[in-house]
Each structure stands twice: as structure tokens, then as C-alpha cells.
Scaffold this motif. Structure first.
Motif, PDB file in Angstrom:
ATOM      1  N   PRO A  83       0.956  -1.168   0.316  1.00  0.00           N
ATOM      2  CA  PRO A  83      -0.397   0.542  -0.490  1.00  0.00           C
ATOM      3  C   PRO A  83       0.963   1.200  -0.483  1.00  0.00           C
ATOM      4  O   PRO A  83       2.075   1.484   0.644  1.00  0.00           O
ATOM      5  N   ASP A  84       0.120   2.320  -0.253  1.00  0.00           N
ATOM      6  CA  ASP A  84       1.284   3.418  -0.612  1.00  0.00           C
ATOM      7  C   ASP A  84       1.338   3.929   1.032  1.00  0.00           C
ATOM      8  O   ASP A  84       2.313   4.967   0.713  1.00  0.00           O
ATOM      9  N   SER A  85       0.416   3.720   1.369  1.00  0.00           N
ATOM     10  CA  SER A  85       0.722   4.539   2.939  1.00  0.00           C
ATOM     11  C   SER A  85       1.831   3.564   4.012  1.00  0.00           C
ATOM     12  O   SER A  85       2.313   4.101   4.959  1.00  0.00           O
ATOM     13  N   SER A  86       2.457   2.540   3.174  1.00  0.00           N
ATOM     14  CA  SER A  86       3.353   1.941   3.987  1.00  0.00           C
ATOM     15  C   SER A  86       5.375   2.548   4.049  1.00  0.00           C
ATOM     16  O   SER A  86       4.872   3.568   3.023  1.00  0.00           O
ATOM     17  N   ARG A  87       5.436   2.356   5.203  1.00  0.00           N
ATOM     18  CA  ARG A  87       6.948   2.432   5.079  1.00  0.00           C
ATOM     19  C   ARG A  87       7.936   2.551   3.601  1.00  0.00           C
ATOM     20  O   ARG A  87       8.226   1.349   3.446  1.00  0.00           O
ATOM     21  N   VAL A  88       8.332   2.877   2.975  1.00  0.00           N
ATOM     22  CA  VAL A  88       9.371   3.360   1.907  1.00  0.00           C
ATOM     23  C   VAL A  88      10.316   1.955   2.067  1.00  0.00           C
ATOM     24  O   VAL A  88      10.467   1.360   1.334  1.00  0.00           O
ATOM     25  N   ARG A  89      11.190   1.759   2.849  1.00  0.00           N
ATOM     26  CA  ARG A  89      11.838   0.781   3.072  1.00  0.00           C
ATOM     27  C   ARG A  89      11.549  -0.585   3.536  1.00  0.00           C
ATOM     28  O   ARG A  89      11.550  -1.855   2.484  1.00  0.00           O
ATOM     29  N   SER A  90      10.183  -0.697   4.448  1.00  0.00           N
ATOM     30  CA  SER A  90       9.461  -2.025   3.573  1.00  0.00           C
ATOM     31  C   SER A  90       8.967  -2.310   2.377  1.00  0.00           C
ATOM     32  O   SER A  90       9.049  -3.311   2.149  1.00  0.00           O
ATOM     33  N   LYS A  91       8.660  -1.063   1.765  1.00  0.00           N
ATOM     34  CA  LYS A  91       8.580  -1.383  -0.052  1.00  0.00           C
ATOM     35  C   LYS A  91       9.274  -2.072  -0.738  1.00  0.00           C
ATOM     36  O   LYS A  91       9.331  -3.030  -1.049  1.00  0.00           O
ATOM     37  N   MET A  92      11.249  -1.789  -0.384  1.00  0.00           N
ATOM     38  CA  MET A  92      12.419  -2.018  -0.874  1.00  0.00           C
ATOM     39  C   MET A  92      11.922  -3.435  -0.662  1.00  0.00           C
ATOM     40  O   MET A  92      12.953  -4.115  -0.995  1.00  0.00           O
ATOM     41  N   VAL A  93      12.184  -3.742   0.858  1.00  0.00           N
ATOM     42  CA  VAL A  93      12.844  -4.953   1.214  1.00  0.00           C
ATOM     43  C   VAL A  93      11.799  -6.027   0.605  1.00  0.00           C
ATOM     44  O   VAL A  93      11.708  -6.959   0.271  1.00  0.00           O
ATOM     45  N   GLN A 113       0.173  -7.321  -9.017  1.00  0.00           N
ATOM     46  CA  GLN A 113       1.373  -6.348  -7.585  1.00  0.00           C
ATOM     47  C   GLN A 113      -0.355  -5.487  -7.576  1.00  0.00           C
ATOM     48  O   GLN A 113      -0.772  -4.668  -7.885  1.00  0.00           O
ATOM     49  N   ALA A 114      -0.429  -5.187  -6.096  1.00  0.00           N
ATOM     50  CA  ALA A 114      -1.079  -3.793  -5.516  1.00  0.00           C
ATOM     51  C   ALA A 114      -0.680  -3.123  -4.543  1.00  0.00           C
ATOM     52  O   ALA A 114      -0.353  -2.691  -3.592  1.00  0.00           O
ATOM     53  N   THR A 115      -1.347  -1.998  -4.842  1.00  0.00           N
ATOM     54  CA  THR A 115      -0.772  -0.353  -3.983  1.00  0.00           C
ATOM     55  C   THR A 115      -2.030   0.438  -3.776  1.00  0.00           C
ATOM     56  O   THR A 115      -1.742   1.071  -1.993  1.00  0.00           O
ATOM     57  N   ASP A 116      -3.677  -0.303  -3.873  1.00  0.00           N
ATOM     58  CA  ASP A 116      -4.825  -0.184  -3.509  1.00  0.00           C
ATOM     59  C   ASP A 116      -5.833  -1.400  -3.247  1.00  0.00           C
ATOM     60  O   ASP A 116      -5.387  -2.192  -4.381  1.00  0.00           O
ATOM     61  N   PRO A 117      -6.324  -1.150  -2.813  1.00  0.00           N
ATOM     62  CA  PRO A 117      -7.420  -2.155  -2.718  1.00  0.00           C
ATOM     63  C   PRO A 117      -8.543  -2.134  -4.258  1.00  0.00           C
ATOM     64  O   PRO A 117      -8.304  -3.384  -4.626  1.00  0.00           O
ATOM     65  N   SER A 118      -8.972  -1.102  -4.866  1.00  0.00           N
ATOM     66  CA  SER A 118      -8.721  -1.047  -6.397  1.00  0.00           C
ATOM     67  C   SER A 118      -7.757  -1.825  -7.082  1.00  0.00           C
ATOM     68  O   SER A 118      -8.357  -2.240  -9.023  1.00  0.00           O
ATOM     69  N   GLU A 119      -6.507  -2.102  -7.283  1.00  0.00           N
ATOM     70  CA  GLU A 119      -6.314  -2.772  -8.003  1.00  0.00           C
ATOM     71  C   GLU A 119      -6.039  -4.231  -7.561  1.00  0.00           C
ATOM     72  O   GLU A 119      -5.579  -4.967  -8.469  1.00  0.00           O
ATOM     73  N   MET A 120      -6.464  -4.325  -7.251  1.00  0.00           N
ATOM     74  CA  MET A 120      -7.358  -6.124  -6.501  1.00  0.00           C
ATOM     75  C   MET A 120      -9.070  -6.123  -5.940  1.00  0.00           C
ATOM     76  O   MET A 120      -8.772  -7.016  -5.781  1.00  0.00           O
ATOM     77  N   SER A 121      -9.431  -5.521  -6.829  1.00  0.00           N
ATOM     78  CA  SER A 121     -10.495  -5.911  -6.632  1.00  0.00           C
ATOM     79  C   SER A 121     -11.689  -7.433  -7.356  1.00  0.00           C
ATOM     80  O   SER A 121     -10.332  -7.440  -7.893  1.00  0.00           O
ATOM     81  N   PHE A 122     -12.083  -7.734  -6.662  1.00  0.00           N
ATOM     82  CA  PHE A 122     -12.626  -9.473  -7.584  1.00  0.00           C
ATOM     83  C   PHE A 122     -12.757  -8.791  -8.921  1.00  0.00           C
ATOM     84  O   PHE A 122     -12.861 -10.224  -9.279  1.00  0.00           O
ATOM     85  N   ASP A 123     -12.793  -7.821  -9.216  1.00  0.00           N
ATOM     86  CA  ASP A 123     -13.921  -7.905 -10.793  1.00  0.00           C
ATOM     87  C   ASP A 123     -12.565  -8.283 -11.622  1.00  0.00           C
ATOM     88  O   ASP A 123     -11.981  -8.613 -12.527  1.00  0.00           O
TER      89      ASP A 123
END
Length: 130
Positions: A83-93, A113-123
Motif C-alpha cells: 500500500p502507498d501508506s506503507s513505509r518506503v523501506r518496507s516496500k523496498m524489502v 501487484q497492488a498498492t491499493d484495494p482498487s488494484e485487486m478488486s474482485f472484478d
């Protein structure tokens, strides 16, 4: 980055015995470990609700669907949740460890790959499965 044996064992149970609907993994102390297991009765909504809103995770989801020819099928999705709100270091790891971890799980059919729920919707899941 090490992968805990339980990750591979639980994945094999999901793939072969269908004991779980989903598995969520996290990186803890330089090792990928199982974070949460979803029972076969749980839905895609239960799965998305189980993902933390501001922390990265890896997940596998066993998606059952019916084809246009009325055949029951199943596909195993690998989802990299950052998610966009996660820490940068965490995203890199998580990004740098993803391919190595995914290779440990033999039988992944679709990657997302998803950064917010809309990128992994059921559809989107449904469209990628067919």
C-alpha cells in the motif's frame, strides 16, 4: 532473505488439499513467515479485509470460478501487497525479496501487484483468471 518451512508446507496444503482459501505472509526478522490463514469457507472479501491497510504483505489466494463452458476451475494467485501508506523501506524489502520468495512456491498461476484495494478488486481477479 530466508523462507520459513511453514510457508512452503502451508502453500502445499492449499494447492494439494485445498485446506485454505488464502495465506498471507509477512517478513519478520529477515525471514518470510506465515501471517494469517483463511479457511476454505472464507471469501475474497474476507481475504482483502485481512490485509493490513498500511503494511506490505505477500499473499496467495485460491480462486474458484466457472468458465463460459460451465467448467469449474481454480487458479492460485500470488499477490504482492504494498500500500502507498506503507513505509518506503518496507516496500523496498518486499519488492527485492518477491521473486525469490515466489520461486519457493511452485504452482503460482497468476501474479498481481497492488498498492491499493482498487488494484485487486474482485472484478480484476476474475478477469485475470479467465
Amino acid at each position: 532473505m530466508a523462507v520459513d518451512d511453514e510457508c512452503k508446507l502451508k502453500f502445499l496444503e492449499l494447492k494439494a488439499k485445498r485446506n485454505y482459501r488464502f495465506i498471507i505472509f509477512k517478513i519478520h526478522n529477515q525471514q518470510v513467515v506465515v501471517d494469517k490463514l483463511g479457511t476454505p469457507a472464507e471469501t475474497y472479501e474476507d481475504f482483502t479485509a485481512a490485509l493490513p491497510k498500511d503494511e506490505c504483505r505477500y499473499a496467495v489466494f485460491d480462486f474458484d470460478f466457472t468458465t463460459a463452458e460451465n467448467c469449474q476451475k481454480s487458479k492460485i494467485f500470488f499477490i504482492a501487497w504494498a500500500p502507498d501508506s506503507s513505509r518506503v523501506r518496507s516496500k523496498m524489502v518486499y519488492a527485492s525479496s518477491k521473486d525469490r520468495f515466489k520461486r519457493e512456491l511452485d504452482g503460482i498461476q497468476v501474479e498481481l501487484q497492488a498498492t491499493d484495494p482498487s488494484e485487486m478488486s474482485f472484478d480484476i481477479i476474475k478477469a485475470r483468471a479467465i
